[in-house]
Structure formats: structure tokens, C-alpha cells
Design a protein around this motif. Structure first.
Motif, PDB file in Angstrom:
ATOM      1  N   SER A 211     -14.085  -1.602  -5.958  1.00 18.24           N
ATOM      2  CA  SER A 211     -13.024  -2.525  -5.303  1.00 18.24           C
ATOM      3  C   SER A 211     -13.578  -3.751  -5.039  1.00 18.24           C
ATOM      4  O   SER A 211     -14.864  -4.087  -5.184  1.00 18.24           O
ATOM      5  CB  SER A 211     -12.452  -1.884  -3.848  1.00 18.24           C
ATOM      6  N   GLY A 212     -12.686  -5.056  -5.069  1.00 17.25           N
ATOM      7  CA  GLY A 212     -12.909  -6.119  -4.818  1.00 17.25           C
ATOM      8  C   GLY A 212     -14.093  -6.571  -3.773  1.00 17.25           C
ATOM      9  O   GLY A 212     -14.940  -7.142  -4.031  1.00 17.25           O
ATOM     10  N   PRO A 213     -13.853  -5.909  -2.626  1.00 17.91           N
ATOM     11  CA  PRO A 213     -14.735  -6.009  -1.420  1.00 17.91           C
ATOM     12  C   PRO A 213     -16.228  -5.426  -1.984  1.00 17.91           C
ATOM     13  O   PRO A 213     -16.984  -6.013  -1.087  1.00 17.91           O
ATOM     14  CB  PRO A 213     -14.090  -5.281  -0.226  1.00 17.91           C
TER      15      PRO A 213
ATOM     16  N   GLU B  88      -7.869  -3.970  -4.542  1.00 22.95           N
ATOM     17  CA  GLU B  88      -7.929  -5.068  -3.810  1.00 22.95           C
ATOM     18  C   GLU B  88      -8.728  -6.364  -4.699  1.00 22.95           C
ATOM     19  O   GLU B  88      -9.689  -6.670  -4.237  1.00 22.95           O
ATOM     20  CB  GLU B  88      -8.704  -4.664  -2.450  1.00 22.95           C
ATOM     21  N   ILE B  89      -8.412  -6.478  -5.902  1.00 25.12           N
ATOM     22  CA  ILE B  89      -9.050  -7.280  -6.585  1.00 25.12           C
ATOM     23  C   ILE B  89      -8.939  -8.597  -6.177  1.00 25.12           C
ATOM     24  O   ILE B  89      -9.882  -9.411  -6.554  1.00 25.12           O
ATOM     25  CB  ILE B  89      -8.430  -6.967  -8.063  1.00 25.12           C
ATOM     26  N   HIS B  90      -8.009  -9.001  -5.463  1.00 24.86           N
ATOM     27  CA  HIS B  90      -7.873 -10.474  -4.967  1.00 24.86           C
ATOM     28  C   HIS B  90      -8.957 -10.663  -3.779  1.00 24.86           C
ATOM     29  O   HIS B  90      -9.171 -11.731  -3.681  1.00 24.86           O
ATOM     30  CB  HIS B  90      -6.657 -10.644  -4.342  1.00 24.86           C
ATOM     31  N   ARG B  91     -10.041  -9.604  -3.340  1.00 20.91           N
ATOM     32  CA  ARG B  91     -11.021  -9.725  -2.352  1.00 20.91           C
ATOM     33  C   ARG B  91     -12.428  -9.971  -3.169  1.00 20.91           C
ATOM     34  O   ARG B  91     -13.417 -10.121  -2.304  1.00 20.91           O
ATOM     35  CB  ARG B  91     -10.913  -8.795  -1.350  1.00 20.91           C
ATOM     36  N   MET B  92     -12.098 -10.203  -4.477  1.00 21.25           N
ATOM     37  CA  MET B  92     -13.496 -10.327  -5.147  1.00 21.25           C
ATOM     38  C   MET B  92     -14.405 -11.405  -4.903  1.00 21.25           C
ATOM     39  O   MET B  92     -13.427 -12.454  -4.731  1.00 21.25           O
ATOM     40  CB  MET B  92     -13.317  -9.960  -6.699  1.00 21.25           C
ATOM     41  N   ALA B  93     -15.516 -11.720  -4.861  1.00 20.35           N
ATOM     42  CA  ALA B  93     -16.414 -12.610  -4.557  1.00 20.35           C
ATOM     43  C   ALA B  93     -16.014 -13.637  -5.787  1.00 20.35           C
ATOM     44  O   ALA B  93     -15.917 -13.203  -6.950  1.00 20.35           O
ATOM     45  CB  ALA B  93     -17.834 -12.417  -4.559  1.00 20.35           C
TER      46      ALA B  93
ATOM     47  N   PRO C 148       0.920  -1.481   0.063  1.00 17.88           N
ATOM     48  CA  PRO C 148      -0.018  -0.094  -0.076  1.00 17.88           C
ATOM     49  C   PRO C 148       0.887   1.013   0.023  1.00 17.88           C
ATOM     50  O   PRO C 148       2.053   1.322   0.556  1.00 17.88           O
ATOM     51  CB  PRO C 148      -0.814  -0.113   1.250  1.00 17.88           C
ATOM     52  N   GLY C 149       0.394   2.285  -0.672  1.00 15.36           N
ATOM     53  CA  GLY C 149       1.032   3.717  -0.545  1.00 15.36           C
ATOM     54  C   GLY C 149       2.106   3.844  -1.794  1.00 15.36           C
ATOM     55  O   GLY C 149       2.730   4.971  -1.682  1.00 15.36           O
ATOM     56  N   LEU C 150       2.247   2.778  -2.490  1.00 12.31           N
ATOM     57  CA  LEU C 150       3.212   2.794  -3.729  1.00 12.31           C
ATOM     58  C   LEU C 150       2.883   3.461  -4.867  1.00 12.31           C
ATOM     59  O   LEU C 150       3.578   3.806  -5.687  1.00 12.31           O
ATOM     60  CB  LEU C 150       3.913   1.590  -3.759  1.00 12.31           C
ATOM     61  N   GLY C 151       1.597   3.925  -4.860  1.00  6.45           N
ATOM     62  CA  GLY C 151       1.045   4.650  -6.470  1.00  6.45           C
ATOM     63  C   GLY C 151       0.336   3.826  -7.139  1.00  6.45           C
ATOM     64  O   GLY C 151       0.253   4.357  -8.304  1.00  6.45           O
ATOM     65  N   LYS C 152      -0.310   2.588  -6.917  1.00  2.00           N
ATOM     66  CA  LYS C 152      -1.187   1.837  -7.746  1.00  2.00           C
ATOM     67  C   LYS C 152      -2.343   2.740  -8.090  1.00  2.00           C
ATOM     68  O   LYS C 152      -2.762   2.721  -9.196  1.00  2.00           O
ATOM     69  CB  LYS C 152      -1.313   0.417  -7.050  1.00  2.00           C
ATOM     70  N   THR C 153      -3.203   3.230  -7.129  1.00  2.00           N
ATOM     71  CA  THR C 153      -4.477   4.039  -7.652  1.00  2.00           C
ATOM     72  C   THR C 153      -3.747   5.078  -8.407  1.00  2.00           C
ATOM     73  O   THR C 153      -4.547   5.672  -9.413  1.00  2.00           O
ATOM     74  CB  THR C 153      -5.007   4.613  -6.376  1.00  2.00           C
TER      75      THR C 153
ATOM     76  N   VAL D 199      -8.071  -2.073 -14.792  1.00  2.00           N
ATOM     77  CA  VAL D 199      -6.874  -1.849 -14.062  1.00  2.00           C
ATOM     78  C   VAL D 199      -7.161  -2.653 -12.714  1.00  2.00           C
ATOM     79  O   VAL D 199      -7.811  -2.111 -11.887  1.00  2.00           O
ATOM     80  CB  VAL D 199      -6.348  -0.372 -13.908  1.00  2.00           C
ATOM     81  N   GLY D 200      -6.341  -3.750 -12.461  1.00  2.36           N
ATOM     82  CA  GLY D 200      -6.638  -4.270 -11.252  1.00  2.36           C
ATOM     83  C   GLY D 200      -5.367  -3.847 -10.211  1.00  2.36           C
ATOM     84  O   GLY D 200      -4.075  -3.950 -10.702  1.00  2.36           O
ATOM     85  N   ALA D 201      -5.548  -3.832  -8.961  1.00  6.58           N
ATOM     86  CA  ALA D 201      -4.664  -3.558  -7.975  1.00  6.58           C
ATOM     87  C   ALA D 201      -4.807  -4.552  -6.887  1.00  6.58           C
ATOM     88  O   ALA D 201      -5.592  -4.762  -6.556  1.00  6.58           O
ATOM     89  CB  ALA D 201      -4.594  -2.061  -7.554  1.00  6.58           C
ATOM     90  N   THR D 202      -3.657  -5.017  -6.268  1.00  4.37           N
ATOM     91  CA  THR D 202      -3.546  -5.925  -5.277  1.00  4.37           C
ATOM     92  C   THR D 202      -2.436  -5.875  -4.453  1.00  4.37           C
ATOM     93  O   THR D 202      -1.052  -5.679  -4.858  1.00  4.37           O
ATOM     94  CB  THR D 202      -3.669  -7.582  -5.860  1.00  4.37           C
ATOM     95  N   THR D 203      -2.491  -6.132  -3.254  1.00 16.64           N
ATOM     96  CA  THR D 203      -1.334  -6.101  -2.412  1.00 16.64           C
ATOM     97  C   THR D 203      -1.033  -7.447  -2.038  1.00 16.64           C
ATOM     98  O   THR D 203       0.054  -7.823  -1.347  1.00 16.64           O
ATOM     99  CB  THR D 203      -1.634  -5.251  -0.957  1.00 16.64           C
ATOM    100  N   ARG D 204      -1.632  -8.303  -2.408  1.00 16.95           N
ATOM    101  CA  ARG D 204      -1.648  -9.701  -2.361  1.00 16.95           C
ATOM    102  C   ARG D 204      -1.579 -10.475  -3.706  1.00 16.95           C
ATOM    103  O   ARG D 204      -2.515 -11.192  -3.863  1.00 16.95           O
ATOM    104  CB  ARG D 204      -2.502 -10.260  -1.308  1.00 16.95           C
TER     105      ARG D 204
END
Length: 356
Positions: free
Chosen positions: A89-91, A116-121, A66-71, A160-165
Motif C-alpha cells: 500500500s502507499g502508506p 491507496e497509491i495516492h498516499r505514497m511518499a 471503498p468497498g466497491l471491489g478494487k482489491t 495495479v494501483g487503487a485509489t479512493t482519491r
């Protein structure tokens, strides 16, 4: 303590004022974006090639802390393409119908940013596969044996998907992104440039040495650098003449309990307990957390990642162990029985649940 409570948290602030200021400091074009040189160069080729062809570029996956500039990069992609940006967002996408509602209203060439695309249902994720490849979704009408799938064409778009995981993304989803970029932590010199730029936008007077002092304590993260800059600005305006010098930055960040390596109160409490109470380890996570009055999850998720990245703490199968660098940083002399670097086990995050 939660990550949002910390001055050195890389998570976005919960209050609206910080989000407004953060948005104002974001670069708007790719040539204004500082750092991430490899990603920026590659992304520039992808976007300009798509513009020449007159077609939407490949879908883009951005991974990193987080905080590195993905958004910011997602917003820049839309700006460079001259297309609208839709943010979700995924959630927030709990059902396939939620995703279908978003996709069906996209205009041609629009950029859809899913944080947080990794948190999508999972049902929505499976619908996204077809949308990314064929620009089509199947909308199910009815229930049970009488349910009917109605194909619905959607306008060509860029996801454009962003993920920290990134490791939590299913392979089929990851494979559908034509361009995958990993965002690295920033070097202090890059953060200095960001701090000086932000100071100009905030109308803050700062000397180069003051910017360097803040950059060195920013944990390699632009979001933290900008937050520390604002706190040092407050100190300079109230207790000095408004000019941020090296000495003033040191005094301000000492007041805010951020040391020269970017460690805050919780980080130092974990190290101090590990060194003084447990002789440098090994010690189990739960025992270490109790010794500093925090929940195990707080220590593992909030404090440990940065300590491990700084080479101050090691996660081993036997428990947490302080490295020689931790002893030096805390100004302590290790006892003869303290584990040394050549006795440390490999640093493996998947061995985080240590036995007590």
C-alpha cells in the motif's frame, strides 16, 4: 465515532474475522464478478489481449469509493493472468528504498497491487515512474557529493494501483497507467445478486424479498451488503427459524438502526439537528457537529458524503442546507422560511469549510 465503528461503513473491518469472511466471499475470476459491467468488459479485453501476445498487460489504475471491489479486481487480474500477486500500500512505502526492495524481488509477469497509491511518499513515487516505463530503477549508494546511482533492471511486471482519491494522483503518475477504470456505486438489483451469492457461500437461507430489503439499505456498496447480510443472519438464527424474509430483514435492520435508505444513527442525527434546530440551514460545519456531539471531521468525512450523494444535504458557501428530500425522509414539514431546491447553491466539495 470513527467510520470503522459503523455497520454501514464502506471501510474494511478492523477485526481479523471480518477480513477472513470477506476474503472467502470474493469472486475468484472475472466472469464471477458481479456489477461494473463496463469496467469488466474493458478489463477482459486488456487481459486477453496481453495473454495472446505473451506479455504483461498495461498497468491498471482502479479508482472509486471503498468497498466497491478494487482489491477483488486486483486479485482477479493476477488469477486471470496466472501470475503471483504481491500486495502492498502507499502508506507502507515511506522511502524510495522500500519500493526498490519490493520491485527488485518481483518475478517476471508478477502483479503488484498498491492500495491507496495516492498516499505514497514522493521519492518512491518518482522512482515508480521509471519502473513503470522502463522496468528499471536507480538505486542511490552513498550520501552527498559522493553518492552514486546504480541502475538496476527489474522483471517486467503489471502494476495495479487503487485509489479512493484519484484527484490526488500527480499527472505524471496517472499518465503512466495504460488502463484507468472508475468503479461506480452498485444498483440495488446488482446488490441482490451479490447477497444471494454470499448467502449460498455462508449457507444462509434467504428469500428474494429478503435480499431486496438488504440491498436497498446497503448504500450501493457490496462490502456493506455482505456485512448487513451477516447481521441479519445472526438475527434470523437467534430470533427466528434461520430463514431471511423481508419482514425479518426489516426487523433486524431496524434493531441495528439502519433505515430503508441506508442511513444509520449518525446520519439521522445530523439531519434531525439540521432540520429541527436550524430550520434546514444554512449552518456551519462546526456548529452542526457540536449540535450532534461529534467532531467536525467526523461529520464531514463520515456522515456527509452519503447524505450529499442521496440528495438529502447540500454543501453551499453559506453552510449546510437540508434539501426538500431530507424533510420528507425525516417525516417533517418544512417551515415557510426553509430553503427550497431552487435556492440551493451548486454542490461543490471544495467549499466544505464553511464560515460560521
Amino acid at each position: 465515532m470513527t467510520d470503522h465503528d459503523r455497520l454501514v461503513s464502506a471501510e474494511a473491518g478492523a477485526d481479523g474475522e471480518e477480513r477472513v469472511i470477506e476474503a472467502a466471499l470474493r469472486p475468484k475470476r472475472l466472469d464471477e464478478f458481479i456489477g461494473q459491467h463496463r469496467v469488466r468488459e474493458q478489463l477482459s479485453l486488456v487481459l486477453h489481449s496481453a495473454l495472446r501476445r505473451g506479455r504483461p498487460p498495461d498497468h491498471v489504475l482502479l479508482s472509486g469509493g471503498p468497498g466497491l471491489g478494487k482489491t477483488t479486481l486486483a486479485m482477479i487480474i493476477a488469477a486471470e493472468l496466472g501470475k503471483p500477486l504481491r500486495v502492498s500500500s502507499g502508506p507502507a512505502i515511506e522511502r524510495a528504498g522500500d519500493l526498490a526492495a519490493v520491485l527488485s524481488t518481483l518475478s517476471e509477469g508478477e502483479v503488484l497491487f498498491l492500495d491507496e497509491i495516492h498516499r505514497m511518499a514522493r521519492p518512491a513515487e518518482e522512482m515508480l515512474y521509471m519502473a513503470m516505463e522502463d522496468f528499471r530503477v536507480d538505486v542511490v549508494v552513498g550520501k552527498g557529493p559522493g553518492a552514486t546511482a546504480i541502475p538496476l533492471d527489474i522483471a517486467p511486471f503489471t502494476l495495479v494501483g487503487a485509489t479512493t482519491r484519484a484527484g490526488m494522483l500527480p499527472g505524471p503518475l496517472r499518465d503512466r497507467f495504460g488502463f484507468v477504470a472508475h468503479m461506480d456505486f452498485y444498483e440495488p438489483a446488482e446488490l441482490e445478486v451479490i447477497i444471494r451469492r454470499s448467502a449460498r457461500l455462508l449457507d444462509v437461507r434467504i428469500e428474494d424479498e429478503g435480499a431486496a430489503e438488504i440491498a436497498g439499505r446497503s448504500r450501493g456498496t457490496p462490502r456493506i451488503a455482505n456485512r448487513l447480510l451477516r447481521r441479519v443472519r445472526d438475527y434470523a438464527e437467534v430470533r427466528a427459524d434461520g430463514v431471511i424474509t423481508r419482514d425479518l430483514a426489516r426487523a433486524a435492520l431496524t434493531l441495528y438502526e439502519v433505515d430503508e435508505r441506508g442511513l444509520d444513527r449518525l446520519d439521522r442525527a445530523v439531519l434531525r439537528s439540521l432540520l429541527r434546530k436550524f430550520g434546514g440551514g444554512p449552518v456551519g460545519l462546526s456548529t452542526l457537529a457540536v449540535s450532534v456531539g461529534e467532531e467536525p471531521e467526523t461529520v464531514e468525512v463520515v456522515a456527509e458524503p452519503f447524505l450529499v450523494r442521496q440528495g438529502l444535504l447540500a454543501r453551499t458557501p453559506r453552510g449546510r442546507i437540508a434539501t426538500p428530500a431530507a424533510w420528507r425522509h425525516m417525516g417533517l414539514t418544512p417551515p415557510p422560511s426553509a430553503p427550497m431546491a431552487d435556492t440551493l447553491f451548486a454542490l461543490e466539495d471544495d467549499q466544505g469549510d464553511d464560515p460560521e
